[in-house]
Design a protein around this motif. Sequence first.
Motif, PDB file in Angstrom:
ATOM      1  N   ARG A 138       0.823  -1.206   0.000  1.00  0.00           N
ATOM      2  CA  ARG A 138       0.000   0.000   0.000  1.00  0.00           C
ATOM      3  C   ARG A 138       0.854   1.252   0.000  1.00  0.00           C
ATOM      4  O   ARG A 138       1.990   1.255   0.473  1.00  0.00           O
ATOM      5  CB  ARG A 138      -0.903   0.022   1.251  1.00  0.00           C
ATOM      6  N   ASP A 140       1.392   4.499   1.774  1.00  0.00           N
ATOM      7  CA  ASP A 140       1.071   5.006   3.109  1.00  0.00           C
ATOM      8  C   ASP A 140       1.154   6.520   3.221  1.00  0.00           C
ATOM      9  O   ASP A 140       1.206   7.064   4.327  1.00  0.00           O
ATOM     10  CB  ASP A 140       2.009   4.368   4.145  1.00  0.00           C
ATOM     11  N   ASP A 217      -5.837   0.813   7.636  1.00  0.00           N
ATOM     12  CA  ASP A 217      -4.734   0.789   8.599  1.00  0.00           C
ATOM     13  C   ASP A 217      -5.169   0.312   9.977  1.00  0.00           C
ATOM     14  O   ASP A 217      -4.401  -0.342  10.693  1.00  0.00           O
ATOM     15  CB  ASP A 217      -4.140   2.201   8.737  1.00  0.00           C
ATOM     16  N   PRO A 281       3.102   5.430  14.160  1.00  0.00           N
ATOM     17  CA  PRO A 281       3.160   4.383  13.128  1.00  0.00           C
ATOM     18  C   PRO A 281       3.944   3.157  13.563  1.00  0.00           C
ATOM     19  O   PRO A 281       3.628   2.037  13.131  1.00  0.00           O
ATOM     20  CB  PRO A 281       3.839   5.091  11.956  1.00  0.00           C
TER      21      PRO A 281
END
Length: 319
Positions: A138, A140, A217, A281
């Motif tokens: 993906r 991000d 996410d 994150p």
Amino acid sequence: VEAGHEVVVHVDRGPLLLGATDEELARFLGAHFPEVGARFVLDRDFGPSDAAIATSWTTASAVAHAPSARSRLYFVQDFEPAFTAADAQYGLVEQTYRFGFTGLCNTRGVADAYRTYGNEAIEFTPAVDRTVFAPVERDDTGPVRIVFYGRPANPRNGFGLGVRALAEVKRRYGERVEIVSVGAAFAEGAYGLEQVLTNKGVLPNLEAVADEYAHSDIGLVFMFTKHPSYQPLEYMASGCATVTNLNEANDWLFRDRGNALLVAPTVSSVADAIGRLIDDPALRTSIRKAGLGTVADFDWPTELDLIVEGMLEHRGGAT
């Protein structure tokens, strides 16, 4: 099921079955479950059988009156009395747990609850088809994407708590987050959520569900009964960092700040937990990796073998 055996399905005629003959329904079952390798027969009276299995509380009474069954079992999918308020229906559902059937229980927490009624229980752990649910590469750089299992009509899924917490997340983070809801049809405007989330309702198939989760996410889901729900496991398998409620019946599976964030059922606790994952994150990545490790430990062939072994052990018993 051994070759040549029959699977007898006891049918109580309801609205969903009107207009179809027994033969049509038997063909339908055979076409959708070819791996069973047996002939389906629909009947309203149980004849002699190795096992009679109730698949919900509504069929437990029929199994209790199966005179020639060598064993009687009960597929306990969750602690179903808690699906309703503490009223007469709660008591009626709970009463079926006192019939003495051996339980085929969907998770340890459900099995532990069923055993408190004096029953034997065969427990299994839900698995996820990891050929369908899997992470994807993906980009991000965009907003942090949050998926919510939002079902207004199912109190055990905490819809009101979820949308209030998500509204607070949206207030705090604005365009830094994108929020979607799946699992049930509802109009965002009916709940004042037009500026908070987009509801995608009931997705058409498992592949669509897996794609939605893999492109998110953070996955938020609540379950206030004894079952963890399948959504956390599907989130984990898809690479979502999972947020769900504290529930002692499921502490054998979920570890706070390990494979999930576990929250108290308050708006501030839920919003703060999601905020930690947005702002950190590295924490999000750690929880994602632990979640992937959790689901790697479970597979359906192993769990189904445990169920079959347990059923064979109880084949000659009274329950």
